[in-house]
Design an enzyme around this catalytic site. Structure first.
Site, mmCIF file in Angstrom:
data_model
loop_
_atom_site.group_PDB
_atom_site.id
_atom_site.type_symbol
_atom_site.label_atom_id
_atom_site.label_comp_id
_atom_site.label_asym_id
_atom_site.label_seq_id
_atom_site.Cartn_x
_atom_site.Cartn_y
_atom_site.Cartn_z
ATOM 1 N N SER A 37 0.723 -1.886 -0.055
ATOM 2 C CA SER A 37 0.078 -0.113 -0.058
ATOM 3 C C SER A 37 1.138 0.902 0.170
ATOM 4 C CB SER A 37 -0.622 0.107 0.899
ATOM 5 O OG SER A 37 -2.310 0.990 1.067
ATOM 6 N N ASP A 152 -5.017 -2.850 -3.769
ATOM 7 C CA ASP A 152 -4.467 -3.164 -2.200
ATOM 8 C C ASP A 152 -3.440 -4.823 -2.263
ATOM 9 O OD1 ASP A 152 -3.368 -2.250 0.381
ATOM 10 O OD2 ASP A 152 -4.281 -0.470 -0.358
#
Length: 267
Positions: A37, A152
């Site tokens: 992320s 993500d």
């Protein structure tokens, strides 16, 4: 081989830059960086040759107006943000850089929602890798890259220690900027009311913290020869991208207490 693992945390991840500053002052250079992320975004820039001061300058340019542009809303069943403006913002800095040509080895972590797989991106276009790794579900539209539908990686592996080991890291510095929760197992009983109210946003944040904390605990079971640097980012929300200065300072100030441990690890 020294591996640097930068965990997820959206705007909280600015704190990684403060930790990088401490590593620079100690003369510690990772051989490989693994990012999930926001950790993939910061780690990707660092692997490409940007130092902590340059990263700080780039992030400080994001004020509320710039944030609104970066996360421009689009009405879609796939998500609220298509990410095009983020790619436009990254382009002048990262251009057409390829991961396999970076000065420092780099790995971004994403999730393939069609094939239910954790995707390790260690080659190809750096911007595409970063865009894939930061696709927070619901907020971002999933990113189509190389025939895959990616979101993500932090939602599956917010602190990818095992991936660092997979790539040969013998010593690991792992940086966590997310809230850690001490879970208790209790039998059902009455509790005094707190009179707190929970809207959708608060419920999402609590669930996010519960899940990521458990996943981080799982990864830490594999941290044998390494250091976990926990940065308390309380008060900085996942969406506070205009608070770069505060988060970076928080990361730097709190990373100070790990200096002796860092020296011991690398020496």
């Amino acid at each position: 081989m020294l591996g640097l693992v930068l965990g997820g945390g959206a705007a909280k991840g600015y704190a990684h830059i403060g930790v990088l500053k401490v590593l620079e002052e100690e003369g510690i250079k990772p051989d490989i960086i693994i990012g999930a992320s926001m950790g993939a975004l910061i780690g990707g820039f660092y692997a490409a040759g940007f130092n902590s001061k340059e990263l700080e300058q780039i992030c400080m340019k994001i004020d509320k107006k710039k944030k609104k542009w970066l996360f421009k809303l689009h009405i879609s069943k796939k998500g609220f943000v298509d990410g095009r403006n983020i790619i436009k913002y990254l382009k002048p800095y990262l251009g057409t850089k390829k991961i396999e040509e970076l000065p420092i080895k780099f790995v971004a972590v994403a999730t393939d929602i069609e094939h239910h797989s954790e995707i390790i991106i260690n080659k190809g276009d750096l911007i595409q890798a970063i865009r894939s790794a930061i696709s927070i579900p619901v907020v971002f539209m999933p990113h189509n890259y190389a025939g895959r539908v990616l979101i993500d990686g932090g939602f599956v592996n917010p602190l990818p220690i095992t991936i660092a080991q997979k790539f040969g890291a013998k010593k690991i510095i792992a940086v966590n900027v997310l809230r850690k929760i001490d879970y208790k197992q209790c039998e059902m009983s009455s509790a005094p009311p707190t009179h707190k109210t929970y809207n959708i946003k608060k419920v999402f944040i609590e669930i996010f913290d519960y899940i990521t904390s458990r996943l981080i605990d799982y990864q830490l079971m594999y941290l044998k020869d390494g250091i976990l640097i926990n940065i308390n980012t309380k008060g900085i929300s996942l969406s506070h991208f205009e608070k770069a200065r505060e988060a970076i300072n928080r990361g730097y100030d709190q990373a100070q207490k790990y200096r002796k441990d860092l020296k011991r690890l690398v020496n």
